[in-house]
Write an enzyme that holds these catalytic residues in place. Structure first.
Site, mmCIF file in Angstrom:
data_model
loop_
_atom_site.group_PDB
_atom_site.id
_atom_site.type_symbol
_atom_site.label_atom_id
_atom_site.label_comp_id
_atom_site.label_asym_id
_atom_site.label_seq_id
_atom_site.Cartn_x
_atom_site.Cartn_y
_atom_site.Cartn_z
ATOM 1 N N ASP A 1 27.362 -23.173 -42.511
ATOM 2 C CA ASP A 1 26.997 -21.924 -43.179
ATOM 3 C C ASP A 1 26.885 -20.757 -42.198
ATOM 4 O O ASP A 1 26.822 -19.594 -42.611
ATOM 5 C CB ASP A 1 25.690 -22.084 -43.961
ATOM 6 N N GLU A 2 26.892 -21.053 -40.897
ATOM 7 C CA GLU A 2 26.757 -19.976 -39.905
ATOM 8 C C GLU A 2 27.950 -19.024 -39.903
ATOM 9 O O GLU A 2 27.855 -17.906 -39.384
ATOM 10 C CB GLU A 2 26.523 -20.562 -38.516
ATOM 11 N N TYR B 1 29.920 -19.912 -31.294
ATOM 12 C CA TYR B 1 30.055 -21.140 -32.093
ATOM 13 C C TYR B 1 30.518 -20.821 -33.509
ATOM 14 O O TYR B 1 31.522 -21.368 -33.995
ATOM 15 C CB TYR B 1 28.730 -21.902 -32.134
#
Length: 346
Positions: free
Chosen positions: A140-141, A165
């Site tokens: 979900d990032e 990331y």
């Protein structure tokens, strides 16, 4: 190694935290076969798979997803019916200092895997080709930050990654969708919230806090600890991922979350309370586990809030989490208490 009428699933990153939970779920709860392809980096641990390692429906290949020749060999040798792609560098803090590793594995590695899967898929018989699935597991990032809102991430939330990331995972998501759109490779993407549970590598928040507390070490909390995350028990996630690869619709995205929004400080305090109950004999000099909480300088670019709307997977596939945050965290703490050797190795 395939049972008649059952799937042979290639799982990349199957020695990692989430990947090993997926492998265990498939071997223990279905009749499908698994080929576990893992490079065995620092975060991979085959001890997580000792319960199923000797099962005739399980095979392990130590392969880097950036090694195209080895990928081609694995596809030719095992002839999988589906790919579940979990191999990734995943720790945000490491990405800040070593972004190149994340670009290589998460972006270039996904490209190499897509190309190997496409070459294999194109030579399959038509009925097998139609049934083939490439399931890319993401985070979900990629959606960025929900700071200052009561909104939830949905499958149509625009991407706005904040860290090296999350940017690398967003790029991988886009590659998978492009291969589905351009080459018709039958692909599905899922995006999950923060996972937790037994066997997690101790760089992540929950195992780090448990292990530090049991050793009488400081419990470092970024900033004021007010960052909010949605927490998903890893075994619930493994069930969801299997449903996505076997029942999900090609071209669709599924968000997977636990509807357990907690601040980081709440999580740490809950761990301390559980340890007071389950491990009352504290390290020397520690009166209360909470006394070990230490606020440290915040992480660069630290997102304030993530929260996932999992309504689609509940509605379309009938998936529901079985664990509450409280029940899952209790199981997690108890596992670390019961596995002292693993704690020492960590």
């Amino acid at each position: 190694m395939q049972t008649e009428g059952k799937k042979n699933i290639l799982v990349t990153g199957g020695a990692g935290f989430i990947g090993s939970a997926v492998v265990r779920h498939i071997i223990q709860n279905t009749r499908d076969s698994v080929v576990n392809l893992d490079k065995l980096t620092y975060a991979g641990n085959l001890e997580s798979l000792t319960d199923i390692a000797d099962n005739p429906r399980y095979a392990f290949e130590q392969v880097d997803i950036c090694d195209r020749a080895e990928l081609d060999r694995v596809f030719a040798q095992y002839r999988p019916d589906a790919v579940m792609h979990l191999a990734a560098e995943s720790h945000v803090d490491r990405a800040i200092g070593s972004a190149g590793e994340f670009i290589r594995t998460n972006i270039v590695g996904t490209f190499d895997l897509l190309e190997a899967a496409r070459a294999y898929w194109q030579q399959m018989p038509s009925e097998k080709r139609e049934a083939f699935r490439f399931h890319h597991i993401s985070t979900d990032e990629v959606y960025g930050d929900l700071h200052g809102t009561d909104d939830l991430f949905t499958e149509t939330t625009p991407y706005a990654p904040s860290s090296p990331y999350s940017a690398s995972k967003a790029a991988a998501d886009h590659l998978v969708r492009a291969w589905q759109r351009t080459y018709r490779l039958p692909s599905i993407v899922s995006n999950c919230s923060n996972n937790y549970g037994p066997r997690q590598f101790p760089e992540k928040l929950i195992p780090l806090m448990i292990l530090n507390a049991l050793s009488g070490k400081p419990l470092p909390v970024y900033g004021d600890g007010a960052q909010i995350r949605d927490w998903l028990f890893v075994e619930d996630h493994a069930r969801a991922l299997y449903q996505v690869v076997t029942e999900g619709v090609v071209g669709e995205t599924y968000n997977i979350g636990g509807h357990n929004e907690k601040t980081n400080l709440e999580v740490v305090k809950t761990i301390c309370a559980l340890l007071e109950e389950l491990a009352p004999e504290k390290p020397a000099g520690v009166a209360r586990y909470e006394d070990l909480i230490t606020f440290v300088q915040d992480r660069p670019g630290h997102d304030a809030r993530y929260a996932v709307d999992a309504a689609k997977i509940r509605r379309d596939l009938g998936w529901l989490p079985l664990e509450t945050f409280e029940s899952g965290l209790r199981k997690t703490v108890q596992w670390y208490l019961d596995n002292k050797t693993r704690r020492q190795n960590a």
